[in-house]
Design an enzyme around this catalytic site. Structure first.
Site, short mmCIF file in Angstrom:
data_model
loop_
_atom_site.label_atom_id
_atom_site.label_comp_id
_atom_site.label_asym_id
_atom_site.label_seq_id
_atom_site.Cartn_x
_atom_site.Cartn_y
_atom_site.Cartn_z
N CYS A 245 0.77 -1.09 -0.10
CA CYS A 245 -0.11 0.32 -0.18
C CYS A 245 0.58 1.46 0.21
O CYS A 245 0.12 2.37 -0.59
CB CYS A 245 -1.27 0.08 1.39
SG CYS A 245 -2.54 -1.34 1.11
N HIS B 9 -9.25 3.50 -1.71
CA HIS B 9 -7.60 2.46 -1.98
C HIS B 9 -6.99 2.00 -2.81
O HIS B 9 -7.19 0.70 -2.65
CB HIS B 9 -7.75 2.39 -0.75
CG HIS B 9 -6.12 1.57 0.09
ND1 HIS B 9 -4.85 1.85 -0.17
CD2 HIS B 9 -6.05 0.51 1.11
CE1 HIS B 9 -4.22 1.98 0.03
NE2 HIS B 9 -4.85 0.75 1.19
N CYS C 284 -0.03 2.13 6.13
CA CYS C 284 0.49 1.06 7.46
C CYS C 284 0.72 0.15 5.50
O CYS C 284 -0.01 0.45 4.86
CB CYS C 284 -0.51 0.07 8.34
SG CYS C 284 -2.57 0.67 7.27
#
Length: 392
Positions: free
Chosen positions: A90, A348, A378
């Site tokens: 991510c 996302h 994160c």
């Protein structure tokens, strides 16, 4: 050592995965679109770009075969402009910006494009899983393979963060994003993209196609209420994570033009911001969502900055529970955190979000007269990443 500055940015609207506008759009198209406009907004000719660095969390299929090289060529930069795809899950888009900035600070380059792309629609359910699990890791650290919602449940249980607080945060994200969209606070980022999408008939299941123009983030719901979010079923029976307090699956792309400060000055370009540092850290993979708790202090210590000195924070909303815990641990005040909502509302696309939140922090930071902004997130398998920028 020269400063590295971000001088332009461009992104797609973020589309709902599988059912949204980008459900048939190849990664090369996503990348080419945002690279083209980031370069154009910087007033560059394509061949002046020395490299294109794009993050992607699932770099295979429609986003495989070194998708950054494909995007660079399709963007019309010319065959002489190379490309590199990077993967830190991510944080891939943020990592790409950091790599570009560090290369410029080291004196290797003057003009780079960095960002990220992700097509969850075209890739996630089609990925190669042959030999995906290593037997030794399965025996010794199986949490490295845990699905992300399971790690969020662990954070909620371990740190005593109830569903009510998570749902309240999810509603806050939606309403802040809706207000920001209504006020045009995403307008400077988004460049409309016209594509062909697949549409399934609800009754027959027959699939047709139509041309659409994506010019907004599809996941924002202005009518969100706490009662509605509280009624959403949980991912796991007896759990607390739901679609209302977790990030949305999304497709999209984002790119930034990164230059040496001297080159920007030579071209009379006003930078959006100066790159002031980047840090990554590891943590237990069963609570991967708290990675920023470890990455941010490393970042601030290296930069000689206190958390109280940071005017604006973008902490990627993978799950409400991890944002809440990180904010508690890091002492981030609510009025400086994700002020225009985050991934729970906006979406996302894994490899995109780091680039998106960094650029948005600079745009919103300038609007608010901020000096320092942090973009942090994160990262799967137990990591955190964080970047510090000074707003220009």
């Amino acid at each position: 050592m020269t400063d590295a500055v971000i001088v332009s940015t461009a992104r797609t609207g973020l589309a709902k995965s599988w059912k949204g506008a980008l459900n048939m759009t190849h990664g090369a198209t996503l990348g080419a679109h945002v690279v083209t406009h980031a370069v154009r907004r910087a007033g560059l000719e394509g061949p002046e770009v020395e490299d294109v660095i794009l993050g992607c969390a699932n770099p295979e299929g429609a986003t495989g075969m070194n998708i950054a090289r494909q995007a660079a060529y399709k963007a019309g930069l010319g065959v002489t402009v190379p490309g590199m795809t990077v993967n830190r899950f991510c944080a891939s888009g943020l990592q790409a910006i950091a790599i570009a900035a560090q290369r410029i600070m080291a004196g290797e380059n003057d003009i780079l494009v960095a960002g990220g792309i992700e097509s969850i629609s075209c890739v996630q359910n089609e990925m190669n899983r042959h030999m995906i699990d290593d037997p030794w890791i399965v025996r010794n650290k199986p949490e490295l393979y845990w699905p992300m919602p399971k790690t969020a449940e662990r954070v909620a249980e371990r740190y005593g963060i109830g569903r009510d607080r998570q749902d309240e945060y999810g509603v806050r994200s939606q309403l802040r994003a809706a207000a920001a969209a209504e006020a045009g606070r995403f307008a400077d980022e988004i460049v409309p993209l016209t594509v062909t999408m697949a549409v399934a008939d609800r009754g027959s299941g027959a699939v047709a196609t139509k041309e659409v123009t994506l010019d907004r983030d599809e996941g924002i719901r202005p009518d969100t209420t706490l009662a509605g979010v509280s009624a959403i079923r949980t991912v796991y029976e007896g759990g607390v994570v739901t679609a209302g307090n977790a990030s949305q699956f999304s497709d999209g792309g984002s790119a930034c033009t990164v230059m040496s400060a001297a080159e920007a000055a030579r071209r009379n370009l006003r930078p959006m911001g100066v790159f002031r540092g980047f840090a990554v850290a590891g943590c237990e993979p069963d609570e991967m969502g708290i990675g920023p708790v470890f990455a941010v202090p490393k970042l601030l210590a290296k930069a000689g900055v206190r958390a109280a000195d940071v005017d604006l924070w973008e902490l990627n909303e993978a799950f409400a529970v991890q944002v809440l815990h990180c904010a508690d641990r890091l002492g981030i005040p609510d009025d400086r955190l994700n002020v225009n909502g985050g991934a729970i509302a906006v979406g996302h696309p894994y490899g995109v979000s780091g680039s998106r939140i960094a650029a948005h922090a600079l745009i919103e930071g300038r609007r608010r007269g901020a000096r320092l902004v942090v973009a942090t997130m994160c990262v799967g398998a137990g990591q955190g990443a964080a970047a510090l920028f000074e707003v220009c």
